[in-house]
Design a protein around this motif. Sequence first.
Motif, PDB file in Angstrom:
ATOM      1  N   UNK A 116       6.586  -2.464 -15.086  1.00 40.63           N
ATOM      2  CA  UNK A 116       7.740  -3.326 -14.878  1.00 40.63           C
ATOM      3  C   UNK A 116       8.525  -2.954 -13.616  1.00 40.63           C
ATOM      4  N   UNK A 117       8.760  -1.668 -13.386  1.00 41.19           N
ATOM      5  CA  UNK A 117       9.483  -1.275 -12.178  1.00 41.19           C
ATOM      6  C   UNK A 117       8.581  -1.290 -10.956  1.00 41.19           C
ATOM      7  N   UNK A 118       7.421  -0.633 -11.051  1.00 42.07           N
ATOM      8  CA  UNK A 118       6.550  -0.490  -9.894  1.00 42.07           C
ATOM      9  C   UNK A 118       5.814  -1.764  -9.533  1.00 42.07           C
ATOM     10  N   UNK A 172       4.903 -12.340 -10.713  1.00 42.95           N
ATOM     11  CA  UNK A 172       5.169 -10.918 -10.965  1.00 42.95           C
ATOM     12  C   UNK A 172       5.008 -10.581 -12.444  1.00 42.95           C
ATOM     13  N   UNK A 173       5.577 -11.409 -13.313  1.00 42.01           N
ATOM     14  CA  UNK A 173       5.510 -11.163 -14.758  1.00 42.01           C
ATOM     15  C   UNK A 173       4.077 -11.279 -15.263  1.00 42.01           C
ATOM     16  N   UNK A 174       3.365 -12.317 -14.813  1.00 41.65           N
ATOM     17  CA  UNK A 174       1.989 -12.550 -15.275  1.00 41.65           C
ATOM     18  C   UNK A 174       1.037 -11.474 -14.771  1.00 41.65           C
ATOM     19  N   UNK A 190       0.640 -10.278 -24.386  1.00 41.07           N
ATOM     20  CA  UNK A 190       1.858 -10.959 -24.847  1.00 41.07           C
ATOM     21  C   UNK A 190       3.063 -10.029 -24.729  1.00 41.07           C
ATOM     22  N   UNK A 191       2.873  -8.765 -25.104  1.00 44.88           N
ATOM     23  CA  UNK A 191       3.959  -7.795 -24.968  1.00 44.88           C
ATOM     24  C   UNK A 191       4.332  -7.586 -23.502  1.00 44.88           C
ATOM     25  N   UNK A 192       3.321  -7.568 -22.627  1.00 45.58           N
ATOM     26  CA  UNK A 192       3.588  -7.416 -21.201  1.00 45.58           C
ATOM     27  C   UNK A 192       4.441  -8.552 -20.662  1.00 45.58           C
ATOM     28  N   UNK A 193       4.143  -9.774 -21.097  1.00 47.22           N
ATOM     29  CA  UNK A 193       4.955 -10.930 -20.711  1.00 47.22           C
ATOM     30  C   UNK A 193       6.381 -10.768 -21.231  1.00 47.22           C
ATOM     31  N   UNK A 194       6.502 -10.341 -22.495  1.00 50.18           N
ATOM     32  CA  UNK A 194       7.820 -10.173 -23.113  1.00 50.18           C
ATOM     33  C   UNK A 194       8.641  -9.100 -22.404  1.00 50.18           C
ATOM     34  N   UNK A 249      13.647   0.563 -24.256  1.00 50.12           N
ATOM     35  CA  UNK A 249      14.095   0.712 -25.643  1.00 50.12           C
ATOM     36  C   UNK A 249      13.234  -0.116 -26.600  1.00 50.12           C
ATOM     37  N   UNK A 250      12.932  -1.346 -26.214  1.00 43.96           N
ATOM     38  CA  UNK A 250      12.100  -2.213 -27.048  1.00 43.96           C
ATOM     39  C   UNK A 250      10.703  -1.621 -27.221  1.00 43.96           C
ATOM     40  N   UNK A 251      10.149  -1.115 -26.139  1.00 46.07           N
ATOM     41  CA  UNK A 251       8.806  -0.530 -26.145  1.00 46.07           C
ATOM     42  C   UNK A 251       8.775   0.751 -26.986  1.00 46.07           C
TER      43      UNK A 251
END
Length: 285
Positions: free
Chosen positions: A183-185, A198-200, A221-225, A241-243
Motif C-alpha cells: 500500500x505505501x510502496x 494503483x489499487x488494482x 479482494x482484500x488487496x482492493x479493500x 489495523x484492519x489487516x
Amino acid sequence: MNGFKEFSKLSLKSGLWFCFYLLAQTFSGILLFIVKISTDKSFVRRFMELFAPIYRDSSGYSIEKNYEVLNLFNHLMDNFVNETLLITGIIIICFALVRFKSNNNELVNDKNSSLTKRETLLLLIGGVCFNIIISAFIYFLVPSGVISDYSSSIEGITTSEMWLINLISMGIVTPVVEEIVFRYGIMGCFIGVNPALAISYQAILFATVHGSPIQMVYTFVLGITFGYLTYKTRSILPSILLHISLNSSTIIVSNMFSNNEFVGLFYSIFVIIISFYIANHFKKN
C-alpha cells in the motif's frame, strides 16, 4: 512521450519495492538456513536423510528432480517460517522508517495518521468480520477436495504449539510489512497518477505472493479493500489495523476452536456485537 517515460519510471520504482520484499524474504530464509546448518546437528541429519535418495538416483538431471528438491527445501524452511517473517519484518520496517523521514509521502503524513477510539475499534471489528466472511466462503462455496488441500497447507500456520509466536510474526509483523510494501510502496508510486490502476495493480501483486488459488482469490479482494481504504483515508494506519485484526483473529480463533469451527464462528459474532456496543458508547460520548 513524457507520460510514457513517467509511467515507466513509476513501474520500475514499484517493481523495485516488490523485488525488495522478495529479496528480504529470500535473504532471511538463507541466513536462517545457514545458521541451522552451522548450529543444529539434528537439522543437518534430517537434511541429509531427505535429500540422499534424490542424489543417489543415477537418472541424471531432470525437471522433476528439481521440483522434488525445491519441495523438500520448502518443507525444511517451514520449520522456521516465523523466524524468517520476523527477520524480513525487521529489514523492511527499518528501511521504511528511513524512507518515512526522508520522503514526504501523504500516506504516512502525521496529519492523516490519527484515529479516534471508535474508528480504531470499528477497524478491529472489520478484521473479525472479514475473517468470518472468508471462512464462510471457503467452507460453503469451495469444493471439499480443494478445501482439504488448502487446510493442510495452512494448518501449521494457524494452529501450532507456538501459536503466540505465530500471532506476533503472522498476526502483527506480517500485516505491517505487507501494508508498507504493497500500500505505501507499490500503490504509493501510482496513487497520484491513476488511483484505480494503483489499487488494482498492488492487489494483483498482493494476491500472487499468497500461494494457493483459494488464497489468491480472497487476498485479491482484500488487496482492493486495503488499497481503497488507504486511498480514501490517505493513511496506511487504518489498513494496518484492519489487516492485523484479520490475521490475528484467524490465528486466535483457529487455536481456541480448532476442533469446532462453528463454536469459533459464534464466538467471533459475539465479539463483534460487544465491540459494536462499545463503539456506539464512544460515539455518544
